[in-house]
Scaffold this motif. Structure first.
Motif, short mmCIF file in Angstrom:
data_model
loop_
_atom_site.label_atom_id
_atom_site.label_comp_id
_atom_site.label_asym_id
_atom_site.label_seq_id
_atom_site.Cartn_x
_atom_site.Cartn_y
_atom_site.Cartn_z
N PRO A 160 0.82 -1.21 0.00
CA PRO A 160 0.00 0.00 0.00
C PRO A 160 0.85 1.26 0.00
O PRO A 160 1.96 1.28 0.55
CB PRO A 160 -0.82 -0.12 1.29
CG PRO A 160 -0.05 -1.05 2.15
CD PRO A 160 0.63 -2.01 1.22
N GLU A 161 0.33 2.29 -0.65
CA GLU A 161 1.06 3.56 -0.72
C GLU A 161 1.31 4.10 0.68
O GLU A 161 0.39 4.18 1.50
CB GLU A 161 0.24 4.56 -1.53
CG GLU A 161 0.96 5.87 -1.78
CD GLU A 161 0.15 6.79 -2.70
OE1 GLU A 161 0.14 8.00 -2.46
OE2 GLU A 161 -0.48 6.27 -3.64
N GLY A 162 2.55 4.44 0.96
CA GLY A 162 2.90 4.97 2.27
C GLY A 162 2.90 3.93 3.37
O GLY A 162 2.65 4.25 4.54
N ALA A 163 3.18 2.66 3.03
CA ALA A 163 3.22 1.60 4.04
C ALA A 163 4.22 1.94 5.14
O ALA A 163 5.30 2.47 4.89
CB ALA A 163 3.60 0.27 3.38
N ASN A 164 3.85 1.63 6.38
CA ASN A 164 4.67 1.99 7.52
C ASN A 164 5.93 1.14 7.61
O ASN A 164 5.91 -0.06 7.32
CB ASN A 164 3.88 1.84 8.82
CG ASN A 164 2.85 2.94 8.99
OD1 ASN A 164 3.08 4.08 8.60
ND2 ASN A 164 1.71 2.60 9.56
N ILE A 165 7.02 1.77 8.02
CA ILE A 165 8.27 1.09 8.32
C ILE A 165 8.52 1.30 9.81
O ILE A 165 8.43 2.43 10.31
CB ILE A 165 9.43 1.63 7.48
CG1 ILE A 165 9.19 1.31 5.99
CG2 ILE A 165 10.76 1.05 7.94
CD1 ILE A 165 10.22 1.90 5.06
#
Length: 341
Positions: free
Chosen positions: A279-284
């Motif tokens: 997904p766009e902007g997936a959390n790291i």
């Protein structure tokens, strides 16, 4: 009339590019046909018009510091167009087509082809009554040229075919990205540069992701990315002395405060990931589950992410569909040596 860059101006960066480009190969260069669009902007007020819309000092392209000759003018310039909140809308490379300051300004804008219509609307919104003509340039093609281990005088090869490849410029962002070349539509650049070949565009993207170079709306989401977090200053894309432009206030304030806690960085996974499923902007996150940044885009096992600099040397994980995928981040070698401190 289209013009070409001076050969001498583009051969000086070869040693640095050989050192930082590790694509290998016994060829002279890899030529990558880019799908980015070109927009023709010309007219007496072109520089003044663009000066108020872009982050860099566009007047460099029309008035050099030296004598009134083309030699005093850069051939290309990197810049972003920002919104009024100071966030990136479009990443652009500008190419000077006029030969001297005495000629009518004529500039090509390179942009993501997916937002060509949006950029035209953006420019025409601010054009008002200025003496500027804005039209898509459909009869030219854009190439990236990355030198190989046996790169010779590529500039001289292109100089002999100026009628087919009228624009040759070092990539203004950083020397590790080689050259930008503009040819007439239908020209095969590999037939002009001896020993070169047409490369797979995925190899071009792998190269720039490895170097942490963002390009296009996938890496720089319009209205989301901030210019200094996107390393615009490192890529020669901003002037802090040019005066006012749209979005300048937040950018200037951030620069003068001198604190940038997050930056776009190259990241690498242990195995290739299906980026279309991320997904766009997936959390790291860190190993302890603390937010470290967001993934932007990538290809295969490489990508680019907006990360907190304090977490760069930690074990990091991408949250993907409930799973945690390990990744590593790195500081690009071409960054200023004080950047990682």
């Amino acid at each position: 009339m289209l013009v070409r860059a001076r050969a001498a101006a583009v051969t000086t960066t070869l040693p640095g590019m050989r050192r930082l480009w590790r694509g290998g190969g016994s060829w002279a260069a890899a030529c990558f046909p880019l799908g980015r669009a070109l927009l023709d902007v010309r007219g007496a007020e072109t520089a003044v018009f663009l000066q108020g819309l872009l982050t860099n000092d566009v007047t460099q392209l029309v008035a050099g510091d030296g004598p009134p000759a083309a030699a005093a003018l850069p051939r290309s310039l990197y810049a972003h167009a920002l919104n009024v909140q100071g966030r990136c809308l479009y990443d652009l490379i500008l190419y000077r087509l006029h030969e001297s300051p005495e000629e009518e300004p004529h500039i090509l804008l390179e942009c993501d082809s997916g937002v060509l219509d949006a950029i035209q609307k953006h420019l025409k919104l601010y054009k008002i009554r200025r003496k500027v003509n804005i039209t898509p340039c459909l009869d030219l093609s854009l190439w990236a040229v990355i030198p190989g281990e046996k790169a010779g005088d590529i500039a001289s090869s292109l100089a002999k075919c100026a009628d087919q490849a009228p624009i040759l410029s070092p990539d203004p962002r950083t020397e590790v990205m080689g050259w930008r070349v503009i040819t007439k539509k239908g020209v095969n650049l590999s037939e002009i540069i001896p020993g070169s070949h047409v490369g797979n565009i995925q190899d071009y993207h792998r190269h720039r992701y490895k170097q942490g170079i963002p390009e296009g709306v996938k890496d720089l989401p319009p209205g989301v990315a901030l210019p200094l977090e996107s390393n615009l200053a490192y890529m020669n894309g901003i002037s802090f002395t040019k005066g006012c432009y749209i979005g300048q206030e937040l950018t200037a304030r951030t620069h003068h405060v001198g604190v940038i806690r997050k930056r776009l960085l190259p990241v690498q996974f242990l195995a290739p990931l299906p980026t279309d499923r991320i997904p766009e902007g997936a959390n790291i996150v860190t190993e302890m589950g603390k937010s470290a940044g967001k993934f932007r885009f990538g290809g295969g096992e490489l990508g680019i992410a907006l990360l907190r600099l304090a977490n760069v040397n930690e074990a990091l994980y991408l949250n993907s569909g409930g799973d945690k995928v390990k990744l590593t981040a790195s500081i690009p070698e071409w960054w200023p040596k004080t950047a990682s401190k």
